[in-house]
Design a protein around this motif. Structure first.
Motif, PDB file in Angstrom:
ATOM      1  N   MET A  85       0.814  -1.214   0.000  1.00  0.00           N
ATOM      2  CA  MET A  85       0.000   0.000   0.000  1.00  0.00           C
ATOM      3  C   MET A  85       0.850   1.267   0.000  1.00  0.00           C
ATOM      4  N   THR A  86       2.025   1.223   0.599  1.00  0.00           N
ATOM      5  CA  THR A  86       2.837   2.444   0.740  1.00  0.00           C
ATOM      6  C   THR A  86       3.939   2.574  -0.304  1.00  0.00           C
ATOM      7  N   LYS A  87       4.352   1.462  -0.947  1.00  0.00           N
ATOM      8  CA  LYS A  87       5.454   1.531  -1.898  1.00  0.00           C
ATOM      9  C   LYS A  87       5.061   0.999  -3.279  1.00  0.00           C
ATOM     10  N   THR A  88       4.712  -0.275  -3.338  1.00  0.00           N
ATOM     11  CA  THR A  88       4.483  -0.913  -4.644  1.00  0.00           C
ATOM     12  C   THR A  88       3.334  -0.253  -5.390  1.00  0.00           C
ATOM     13  N   TRP A  89       2.202  -0.012  -4.703  1.00  0.00           N
ATOM     14  CA  TRP A  89       1.014   0.547  -5.360  1.00  0.00           C
ATOM     15  C   TRP A  89       0.801   2.017  -4.989  1.00  0.00           C
ATOM     16  N   ALA A  90       1.781   2.683  -4.479  1.00  0.00           N
ATOM     17  CA  ALA A  90       1.571   4.062  -4.010  1.00  0.00           C
ATOM     18  C   ALA A  90       1.091   4.967  -5.140  1.00  0.00           C
ATOM     19  N   ALA A  91       1.737   4.878  -6.316  1.00  0.00           N
ATOM     20  CA  ALA A  91       1.348   5.751  -7.437  1.00  0.00           C
ATOM     21  C   ALA A  91      -0.051   5.412  -7.937  1.00  0.00           C
ATOM     22  N   GLU A  92      -0.376   4.110  -8.056  1.00  0.00           N
ATOM     23  CA  GLU A  92      -1.704   3.711  -8.549  1.00  0.00           C
ATOM     24  C   GLU A  92      -2.810   4.134  -7.580  1.00  0.00           C
ATOM     25  N   LEU A  93      -2.587   3.975  -6.277  1.00  0.00           N
ATOM     26  CA  LEU A  93      -3.610   4.357  -5.300  1.00  0.00           C
ATOM     27  C   LEU A  93      -3.792   5.864  -5.229  1.00  0.00           C
ATOM     28  N   ALA A  94      -2.701   6.613  -5.425  1.00  0.00           N
ATOM     29  CA  ALA A  94      -2.816   8.070  -5.402  1.00  0.00           C
ATOM     30  C   ALA A  94      -3.639   8.584  -6.577  1.00  0.00           C
ATOM     31  N   ALA A  95      -3.602   7.872  -7.714  1.00  0.00           N
ATOM     32  CA  ALA A  95      -4.354   8.304  -8.895  1.00  0.00           C
ATOM     33  C   ALA A  95      -5.810   7.857  -8.870  1.00  0.00           C
ATOM     34  N   CYS A  96      -6.209   7.023  -7.912  1.00  0.00           N
ATOM     35  CA  CYS A  96      -7.580   6.507  -7.868  1.00  0.00           C
ATOM     36  C   CYS A  96      -8.542   7.581  -7.359  1.00  0.00           C
ATOM     37  N   GLU A  97      -9.781   7.496  -7.866  1.00  0.00           N
ATOM     38  CA  GLU A  97     -10.822   8.380  -7.371  1.00  0.00           C
ATOM     39  C   GLU A  97     -11.295   7.941  -5.980  1.00  0.00           C
ATOM     40  N   LEU A  98     -11.498   6.640  -5.794  1.00  0.00           N
ATOM     41  CA  LEU A  98     -11.960   6.095  -4.523  1.00  0.00           C
ATOM     42  C   LEU A  98     -11.186   4.823  -4.219  1.00  0.00           C
ATOM     43  N   VAL A  99     -11.039   4.521  -2.941  1.00  0.00           N
ATOM     44  CA  VAL A  99     -10.460   3.262  -2.481  1.00  0.00           C
ATOM     45  C   VAL A  99     -11.534   2.559  -1.661  1.00  0.00           C
ATOM     46  N   LEU A 100     -12.098   1.500  -2.202  1.00  0.00           N
ATOM     47  CA  LEU A 100     -13.178   0.763  -1.570  1.00  0.00           C
ATOM     48  C   LEU A 100     -12.587  -0.401  -0.795  1.00  0.00           C
ATOM     49  N   VAL A 101     -12.968  -0.531   0.473  1.00  0.00           N
ATOM     50  CA  VAL A 101     -12.377  -1.556   1.330  1.00  0.00           C
ATOM     51  C   VAL A 101     -13.482  -2.382   1.964  1.00  0.00           C
ATOM     52  N   SER A 102     -13.125  -3.622   2.276  1.00  0.00           N
ATOM     53  CA  SER A 102     -13.981  -4.531   3.038  1.00  0.00           C
ATOM     54  C   SER A 102     -13.102  -5.162   4.105  1.00  0.00           C
ATOM     55  N   VAL A 103     -13.223  -4.679   5.342  1.00  0.00           N
ATOM     56  CA  VAL A 103     -12.351  -5.112   6.427  1.00  0.00           C
ATOM     57  C   VAL A 103     -13.057  -4.863   7.748  1.00  0.00           C
ATOM     58  N   SER A 104     -12.789  -5.707   8.733  1.00  0.00           N
ATOM     59  CA  SER A 104     -13.370  -5.519  10.061  1.00  0.00           C
ATOM     60  C   SER A 104     -12.643  -4.403  10.796  1.00  0.00           C
ATOM     61  N   ASN A 105     -13.258  -3.892  11.836  1.00  0.00           N
ATOM     62  CA  ASN A 105     -12.651  -2.801  12.603  1.00  0.00           C
ATOM     63  C   ASN A 105     -11.337  -3.230  13.251  1.00  0.00           C
ATOM     64  N   ARG A 106     -11.247  -4.490  13.680  1.00  0.00           N
ATOM     65  CA  ARG A 106     -10.035  -4.951  14.341  1.00  0.00           C
ATOM     66  C   ARG A 106      -8.865  -5.021  13.376  1.00  0.00           C
ATOM     67  N   MET A 107      -9.130  -5.323  12.089  1.00  0.00           N
ATOM     68  CA  MET A 107      -8.068  -5.459  11.099  1.00  0.00           C
ATOM     69  C   MET A 107      -7.888  -4.203  10.261  1.00  0.00           C
ATOM     70  N   LYS A 108      -8.620  -3.136  10.578  1.00  0.00           N
ATOM     71  CA  LYS A 108      -8.544  -1.931   9.751  1.00  0.00           C
ATOM     72  C   LYS A 108      -7.147  -1.312   9.794  1.00  0.00           C
ATOM     73  N   SER A 109      -6.491  -1.351  10.951  1.00  0.00           N
ATOM     74  CA  SER A 109      -5.147  -0.784  11.039  1.00  0.00           C
ATOM     75  C   SER A 109      -4.148  -1.576  10.199  1.00  0.00           C
ATOM     76  N   THR A 110      -4.378  -2.869  10.016  1.00  0.00           N
ATOM     77  CA  THR A 110      -3.486  -3.671   9.177  1.00  0.00           C
ATOM     78  C   THR A 110      -3.609  -3.289   7.714  1.00  0.00           C
ATOM     79  N   LEU A 111      -4.817  -2.934   7.268  1.00  0.00           N
ATOM     80  CA  LEU A 111      -5.035  -2.611   5.856  1.00  0.00           C
ATOM     81  C   LEU A 111      -4.789  -1.137   5.552  1.00  0.00           C
TER      82      LEU A 111
END
Length: 586
Positions: A298-324
């Motif tokens: 999330m911070t290196k390999t896909w950093a450029a692709e995620l920065a260019a996205c309009e939205l980032v849609l996630v499906s994760v529980s509250n306990r694992m949210k910090s991991t994602l």
């Protein structure tokens, strides 16, 4: 078969996407050029058979399958709205039929770049590991309740296949003009819905038609949505960045983090106690490695692709949210406002699952007027309850019926309560026998329906009734009196003999068990002694003292000894024996 030859209502099979670095979805159908053309059912002409969802009776059309210039008549005013706050536009309201409602300076402060509520949290802002925040089982953090859904509103909530949609009532353009020519009669309409994940939580909470219409116009003008979809659960991670029909990059990761059969992550189990086992160590290592791989992605390999996205849609529980997504102090995504939680459940995180989730979000749902009413019915406000004043008046008008007081039972006032009842309750054996000899009836019942025998609380008083029955069997109906079989001298003798035989059998059995136990103990001792002798015979013995060698022996020449003293003793014996042989000349 071409797009023009398909009939509405007949589903056509779709092609399967490949799993390469760039994955394309099914090619879009040939787009028509008529922006206001509608089908026979009143829906836009690009609603084809391949878009039809038979279970929900709706058409799910991807954004890239919409015609290039198509926009509902009610939203065309927003297509020309720019950053200039002086723009004046007109909006067609579905509730007002053909009438047009003009408004001045749409989204004034927002178009000037000002935040009307600077203290409100931004859309999709990550708020850390809040235990009270809803999880995936709650379906989303997107609001399922609020001001939407009133009878006079053009916007309402709807649910299709477990996912939350925001549904707008839109009038068909061709039918709209026909209704105007007929004198202003209300024109038929249809429902146009998009996923709630495409709207910020603030817009949904506010529920203003103008804000929602403007956002809907922006969505419908998009033909190549640029979204990222990520899912994390039970040690499985899957993510991809999509642009239109293509998956630019995608990756799936799996680590052993879930306890087999018992379920649950190892970190949740470590909260109450510390488990030390090979499996728990592997699961802890798997959780650490999974977090490191996701962070690097999330911070290196896909950093450029995620920065260019309009939205980032996630499906994760509250306990694992910090991991994602990282923590509030160190987020993985600099623009956390782009993060939205998907308003539906995602299955096991795989590329196929997140691709299906992307298609659900990137599709526009079309439904006829009747189906739209059914989809939005569960979100309609509940009817108002009757005034409490009327209920109070009804309660006052109703006559109060009071139950008659129940008089407590008293034996002294019961005419059916006999002296035999009193003797049985007092546990007086002599009086019971005397009353029965005087002719007292044991079958009579008191005011509560009880026979005298029913009032006996001890074995001696019950035996008094049974002894009298044993000597007077034909005098009363003892079955009606509820008295068991009678007792006399003969039955007492049989009972004593039976008890004596029982005790004798018990003693004989105990004696036999004792003899058998002694024999088994002797047999066990004999077997243990035999095993010991066999073991000693099988073991090596010291050549000096003949004791068994239970540890590492001492050796000299071909002899084995148990101690150094035995070595010296045996050496002297051998020397003496050799000297004697020499002196004797043998």
């Amino acid at each position: 078969m071409t797009a023009e030859s398909e009939e509405p209502g007949t589903a056509q099979p779709e092609s399967t996407a490949s799993s390469g670095a760039r994955t394309s979805f099914r090619p879009s159908a040939r787009k028509g050029r008529g922006a206001d053309t509608t089908s026979v059912a009143g829906l836009p002409i690009f609603c084809r058979a391949r878009h039809f969802a038979r279970g929900a009776n709706v058409y799910n059309v991807p954004l890239w399958d919409l015609t290039s210039r198509w926009l509902p008549e009610e939203l065309k005013a927003f297509s020309s709205v720019s950053s200039a706050s002086s723009a004046k536009v007109a909006v067609v309201s579905a509730d007002a039929g053909i009438s047009r409602i003009a408004f001045q300076a749409a989204l004034g402060a927002e178009s000037d770049g000002e935040d009307p509520n600077p203290t409100a949290p931004k859309a999709g802002t990550y708020r850390g590991d809040d235990e009270d925040a809803p999880s995936d089982s709650d379906q989303s953090e997107t609001g399922w309740e609020g001001p939407l859904g009133g009878e006079s509103r053009v916007w309402s909530r709807a649910a299709v296949d477990g996912g939350l949609l925001l549904l707008r009532r839109v009038q068909a353009a061709a039918l709209l003009l026909a209704a105007a020519e007929e004198g202003g009669a209300p024109a038929p309409s249809y429902g146009l819905g998009v996923s709630a994940a495409l709207f910020s939580p603030e817009f949904i909470a506010e529920g203003a038609d103008v804000s929602l219409d403007k956002r809907l116009a922006q969505i419908l003008r998009t033909r190549e949505p640029h979204f990222a979809v990520c899912a994390l659960r039970s040690g499985h991670f899957a993510g991809a960045v999509f642009r239109g029909q293509e998956a630019i990059v995608h990756k799936a990761i799996h680590r052993y983090t879930v306890r087999a059969k018992a379920g649950g992550a190892q970190s949740s189990c470590d909260g109450g106690k510390t488990v030390k086992s090979v499996g728990s160590s592997l699961r802890r290592y798997g959780e650490v490695r999974l977090a490191e791989e996701i962070k690097e992605l999330m911070t290196k390999t896909w950093a450029a692709e995620l920065a260019a996205c309009e939205l980032v849609l996630v499906s994760v529980s509250n306990r694992m949210k910090s991991t994602l997504l990282g923590t509030e102090k160190e987020p993985f995504l600099p623009e956390s406002a782009k993060v939205r939680k998907m308003p539906f459940m995602v299955g096991k995180p795989t590329f196929e699952a997140i691709r299906e989730a992307y298609l659900r979000v990137a599709c526009v749902t079309f439904a006829d007027e009747k189906t739209a009413e059914v989809l939005a019915a569960r979100f309609r406000p509940a009817p108002a309850k009757p005034a409490p004043v009327a209920e109070a008046a009804v309660k006052q008008a109703a006559p109060k019926i009071e139950a008659a007081p129940v008089k407590p039972y008293c034996e002294d006032e019961d005419e059916l309560y006999t002296a035999l009842h009193a003797a049985a309750a007092a546990e007086d054996e002599e009086l019971i026998t005397a009353l029965l000899d005087d002719g007292a009836n044991p079958c009579v019942r008191d005011g509560k329906g009880r026979v005298p025998y029913h009032l006996c609380y001890t074995q001696r008083t019950r035996d008094a009734f049974r002894r009298y029955r044993g000597s007077n069997e034909e005098e009363w109906d003892w079955g009606e009196a509820r008295v068991p079989d009678g007792i006399n001298d003969e039955t007492d003798q049989k009972k004593r003999e039976k008890e004596k035989d029982k005790n004798k059998r018990k003693k004989d059995k105990a004696k036999a068990n004792k003899v058998q136990a002694k024999e088994e103990a002797d047999e066990k001792l004999r077997k243990d002694e035999e095993e010991r002798k066999m073991l000693e015979a099988a073991q090596s013995k010291c050549d000096s003292c003949s004791k068994p060698l239970v540890s590492k022996p001492f050796s000299r020449l071909s002899f084995l000894y148990c101690s150094p003293d035995c070595v010296k003793t045996h050496m002297r014996e051998l020397q003496a024996e050799a000297a004697m042989k020499r002196f004797s000349g043998t």
